[in-house]
Write a protein that holds these residues in place. Structure first.
Motif, PDB file in Angstrom:
ATOM      1  N   HIS A   1       0.803  -1.192   0.138  1.00 39.10           N
ATOM      2  CA  HIS A   1      -0.015   0.149  -0.085  1.00 39.10           C
ATOM      3  C   HIS A   1       0.693   1.182  -0.007  1.00 39.10           C
ATOM      4  N   VAL A   2       2.179   1.002   0.066  1.00 41.30           N
ATOM      5  CA  VAL A   2       2.968   2.126   0.234  1.00 41.30           C
ATOM      6  C   VAL A   2       4.205   2.215  -0.871  1.00 41.30           C
ATOM      7  N   TRP A   3       3.854   1.375  -1.842  1.00 37.82           N
ATOM      8  CA  TRP A   3       4.691   1.074  -3.097  1.00 37.82           C
ATOM      9  C   TRP A   3       5.437   2.333  -3.553  1.00 37.82           C
ATOM     10  N   ARG A   4       4.946   3.436  -3.729  1.00 36.88           N
ATOM     11  CA  ARG A   4       5.374   4.698  -4.248  1.00 36.88           C
ATOM     12  C   ARG A   4       6.727   4.883  -3.454  1.00 36.88           C
ATOM     13  N   ARG A   5       7.021   4.522  -2.072  1.00 34.75           N
ATOM     14  CA  ARG A   5       8.237   4.813  -1.392  1.00 34.75           C
ATOM     15  C   ARG A   5       9.317   4.286  -1.913  1.00 34.75           C
ATOM     16  N   LEU A   6       9.087   3.076  -2.630  1.00 30.78           N
ATOM     17  CA  LEU A   6      10.318   2.377  -3.529  1.00 30.78           C
ATOM     18  C   LEU A   6      10.617   3.223  -4.614  1.00 30.78           C
ATOM     19  N   GLY A   7       9.983   3.906  -5.180  1.00 30.42           N
ATOM     20  CA  GLY A   7      10.319   4.855  -6.219  1.00 30.42           C
ATOM     21  C   GLY A   7      11.269   5.849  -5.887  1.00 30.42           C
ATOM     22  N   HIS A   8      10.727   6.689  -4.380  1.00 29.59           N
ATOM     23  CA  HIS A   8      11.415   7.526  -3.996  1.00 29.59           C
ATOM     24  C   HIS A   8      12.786   7.136  -3.488  1.00 29.59           C
ATOM     25  N   GLN A   9      12.945   5.825  -2.972  1.00 32.83           N
ATOM     26  CA  GLN A   9      14.018   5.282  -2.372  1.00 32.83           C
ATOM     27  C   GLN A   9      15.372   5.382  -3.692  1.00 32.83           C
ATOM     28  N   VAL A  10      14.651   4.457  -4.558  1.00 34.59           N
ATOM     29  CA  VAL A  10      15.478   4.517  -5.693  1.00 34.59           C
ATOM     30  C   VAL A  10      16.121   5.857  -6.109  1.00 34.59           C
ATOM     31  N   SER A  11      15.181   6.862  -6.416  1.00 26.82           N
ATOM     32  CA  SER A  11      15.597   8.194  -6.644  1.00 26.82           C
ATOM     33  C   SER A  11      16.622   8.715  -5.503  1.00 26.82           C
TER      34      SER A  11
ATOM     35  N   GLN B   1       8.224  13.625   3.279  1.00 29.04           N
ATOM     36  CA  GLN B   1       6.760  14.249   3.443  1.00 29.04           C
ATOM     37  C   GLN B   1       6.359  15.686   3.720  1.00 29.04           C
ATOM     38  N   ILE B   2       5.459  16.188   3.490  1.00 26.26           N
ATOM     39  CA  ILE B   2       5.518  17.388   3.648  1.00 26.26           C
ATOM     40  C   ILE B   2       3.793  17.507   4.528  1.00 26.26           C
ATOM     41  N   VAL B   3       3.977  18.434   5.729  1.00 29.44           N
ATOM     42  CA  VAL B   3       2.892  18.505   6.358  1.00 29.44           C
ATOM     43  C   VAL B   3       2.610  20.054   6.098  1.00 29.44           C
ATOM     44  N   PHE B   4       1.249  20.426   5.826  1.00 27.68           N
ATOM     45  CA  PHE B   4       0.637  21.722   5.457  1.00 27.68           C
ATOM     46  C   PHE B   4      -0.554  22.156   5.946  1.00 27.68           C
ATOM     47  N   VAL B   5      -1.059  23.331   5.364  1.00 28.00           N
ATOM     48  CA  VAL B   5      -2.581  23.658   5.668  1.00 28.00           C
ATOM     49  C   VAL B   5      -3.138  23.315   4.271  1.00 28.00           C
ATOM     50  N   ASP B   6      -4.126  22.588   4.361  1.00 28.04           N
ATOM     51  CA  ASP B   6      -5.083  22.321   3.427  1.00 28.04           C
ATOM     52  C   ASP B   6      -6.143  23.205   3.505  1.00 28.04           C
ATOM     53  N   GLU B   7      -6.429  24.182   2.513  1.00 30.65           N
ATOM     54  CA  GLU B   7      -7.150  25.059   2.256  1.00 30.65           C
ATOM     55  C   GLU B   7      -8.312  24.892   1.189  1.00 30.65           C
TER      56      GLU B   7
ATOM     57  N   ASP C   1       3.131  13.135   0.417  1.00 30.58           N
ATOM     58  CA  ASP C   1       4.426  12.811   0.093  1.00 30.58           C
ATOM     59  C   ASP C   1       4.885  14.154  -0.419  1.00 30.58           C
ATOM     60  N   GLN C   2       6.404  14.285  -0.623  1.00 32.58           N
ATOM     61  CA  GLN C   2       6.895  15.513  -0.992  1.00 32.58           C
ATOM     62  C   GLN C   2       6.437  15.875  -2.659  1.00 32.58           C
ATOM     63  N   ASP C   3       5.954  14.759  -3.298  1.00 30.64           N
ATOM     64  CA  ASP C   3       5.668  15.181  -4.601  1.00 30.64           C
ATOM     65  C   ASP C   3       4.045  15.244  -5.071  1.00 30.64           C
ATOM     66  N   GLY C   4       3.595  15.358  -3.840  1.00 33.10           N
ATOM     67  CA  GLY C   4       1.973  15.809  -3.840  1.00 33.10           C
ATOM     68  C   GLY C   4       1.211  14.677  -3.733  1.00 33.10           C
ATOM     69  N   PHE C   5       1.523  13.570  -3.666  1.00 31.17           N
ATOM     70  CA  PHE C   5       0.715  12.234  -3.714  1.00 31.17           C
ATOM     71  C   PHE C   5       0.519  11.708  -2.437  1.00 31.17           C
ATOM     72  N   GLY C   6      -0.654  10.969  -2.013  1.00 26.56           N
ATOM     73  CA  GLY C   6      -0.899  10.407  -0.868  1.00 26.56           C
ATOM     74  C   GLY C   6      -1.441  11.221   0.344  1.00 26.56           C
ATOM     75  N   MET C   7      -2.059  12.471  -0.137  1.00 30.57           N
ATOM     76  CA  MET C   7      -2.530  13.243   1.023  1.00 30.57           C
ATOM     77  C   MET C   7      -3.554  12.798   1.968  1.00 30.57           C
ATOM     78  N   LYS C   8      -3.351  12.936   3.157  1.00 29.11           N
ATOM     79  CA  LYS C   8      -3.933  12.340   4.262  1.00 29.11           C
ATOM     80  C   LYS C   8      -4.513  13.686   5.471  1.00 29.11           C
ATOM     81  N   PRO C   9      -5.485  14.043   5.698  1.00 27.80           N
ATOM     82  CA  PRO C   9      -5.920  14.851   6.563  1.00 27.80           C
ATOM     83  C   PRO C   9      -5.507  14.439   8.042  1.00 27.80           C
TER      84      PRO C   9
END
Length: 445
Positions: A151-161, A178-184, A199-207
């Motif tokens: 379920h967190v497979w995208r992290r593998l792409g980030h780790q290779v990068s 990851q980025i924590v931010f204010v979702d408006e 994630d830092q590339d904008g994917f997988g946002m969770k409130p």
């Protein structure tokens, strides 16, 4: 009309009840021999190195396409590499361990080749990779792999990068973060603000919060998944702590109004501002013992403090000389020294994890500027300017900054942007809606 900065709003919070009228807030092995891209922050231009990334090998074509795209996007957006269009590739890679036909890759201008293979194994995803130096005709990395829950497979792409970035630049990457931010969301006059993480590339946002109570200015603990932030309890702003994995939160036990919190580099201390009448002073709390210590006296509004990586100094903003400026406090004597010397108002200082620069927001000439200067006050450089730029945060390797910019038009709203420390490669960071007040996490393990 000059738009109030977040610092203005927080000052108002510290002096009187601000309520809900607040506007926009807020790897593995050590690097070894191989091609090295030397980049200095004084360069006038950073050249992108041409690389090739063929479709990863896999029995799952969709997963292969997605994994390849994650790696390609990461390396392209960082600005140091240019991914050659796959349509130009001559050789077809059919085996992860196959030595490439170097002339075929040289013909299309590739200097480095990334080859990968991805597979699913019992609810987990495995990725293996090889890096090849096309110019020298040899393997850069003798290969390795990463494995993680499906379920967190995208992290593998980030780790290779990250691994590739480390090999090429001899520095840690920042993609598996990851980025924590204010979702408006919602119209300008009724905008709902809630904390979210992605994630830092904008994917997988969770409130992280539900938006029923205003929460702004999140900051990551540099050593774990904990954040601090400002949340309102009725009309009173208070600093809270939250574990982003469990969602559990607690108020910092200090009487009165508190705001402007940030962790020390070792994650053991928290510094924040406590309002005292018409002033605000800096207070430090030991997170283990919960013992508190006063850092500055209540004679002005001191806020926005940020620790040096070694913990021996603190930079903060203050109006002690009449206007918003940056100051340095040495922990072992030496007192408080003014840091900023340029024209305008300075705010939101944040020390680079490398210790070489302090980023800031500056109001001057009718613009909001994101800049950096050295810890001795010299070398000030502006990296980005705009209608309303604010709130810089450093990637954990100290090479990239993220900030937010307020838009203009019928329904303006803030968006996140990144820029490297040379002032180049400014890019929008995608968010589902409007986004402000970003804070970068440490590199995940």
């Amino acid at each position: 009309m000059t738009r109030p900065t977040r610092r203005d709003l927080l000052n108002t919070a510290g002096l009187a009840a601000l309520g809900m009228a607040v506007g926009t807030s807020a790897l593995g092995q050590a690097p070894g021999p191989g091609p090295r891209l030397r980049v200095t922050v004084d360069e006038s231009e950073v050249k992108s190195r041409p690389i090739a990334i063929p479709l990863f090998l896999s029995d799952d074509p969709q997963l292969a396409q997605q994994m390849t795209q994650v790696v390609a996007n990461n390396l392209h957006t960082c600005g140091y590499f240019k991914v050659i269009d796959p349509a130009a590739y001559i050789e077809r890679i059919g085996d992860l361990n196959q030595t490439p036909h170097y002339p075929s890759w040289q013909r299309i201008g590739a200097e480095v080749l990334i080859v990968g293979r991805v597979s699913r194994q019992e609810g987990r995803v495995q990725v293996d990779y090889r890096f090849w130096d096309i110019i020298l005709g040899r393997q850069i990395d003798n290969g390795g792999g990463f494995r993680i829950a499906q379920h967190v497979w995208r992290r593998l792409g980030h780790q290779v990068s990250d691994r590739f970035y480390e090999r090429m630049l001899q520095d840690k990457g920042y993609f598996d973060t990851q980025i924590v931010f204010v979702d408006e969301t919602g119209p300008k006059q009724k905008r709902i603000k809630r904390l979210a993480i992605m994630d830092q590339d904008g994917f997988g946002m969770k409130p992280l919060t539900d938006g029923r109570t205003l929460a702004i200015t999140p900051r990551f603990n540099p050593t774990n998944s904990e954040i601090c932030y400002l949340q309102y309890e009725g009309q009173q702003p208070r600093v809270f702590l939250m574990n982003t994995e469990s969602g559990q939160s607690e108020a910092v036990p200090v009487p009165g109004q508190s705001y402007g919190a940030r962790f020390s580099a070792d994650g053991q201390s928290l510094i924040f501002t406590v309002s005292e009448g018409a002033t605000g002073s800096l207070i430090e709390m030991d997170l283990r013992s919960r013992q508190m210590k006063r850092i500055t006296q209540p004679q002005s509004i001191d806020t926005g403090a940020s620790y040096a990586p070694n913990g021996e100094a603190i930079v903060f903003e203050s109006d002690r000389e009449g206007t918003q400026q940056l100051y340095i406090l040495q922990r072992r004597g030496g007192g408080v020294v003014r840091l900023s010397r340029g024209e305008g108002r300075y705010s939101t200082p944040v020390w680079s994890p490398r210790g070489d620069y302090i980023a800031f927001t500056k109001q001057a000439g009718g613009q909001f500027l994101i800049g950096v200067l050295k810890p001795d006050g010299s070398g000030e450089r502006i990296l980005s300017s705009g209608f309303h730029n604010e709130g810089p945060t450093w990637a954990p390797n100290g090479r990239v900054l993220m900030f937010f910019r307020e838009g203009q038009g019928a329904n303006p709203g803030p968006k996140l942007f990144s820029v490297d420390v040379t002032g180049q490669n400014e890019r929008n960071v995608p968010t589902p809606a409007f986004g402000s007040d970003p804070a970068w996490s440490p590199l995940r393990t």
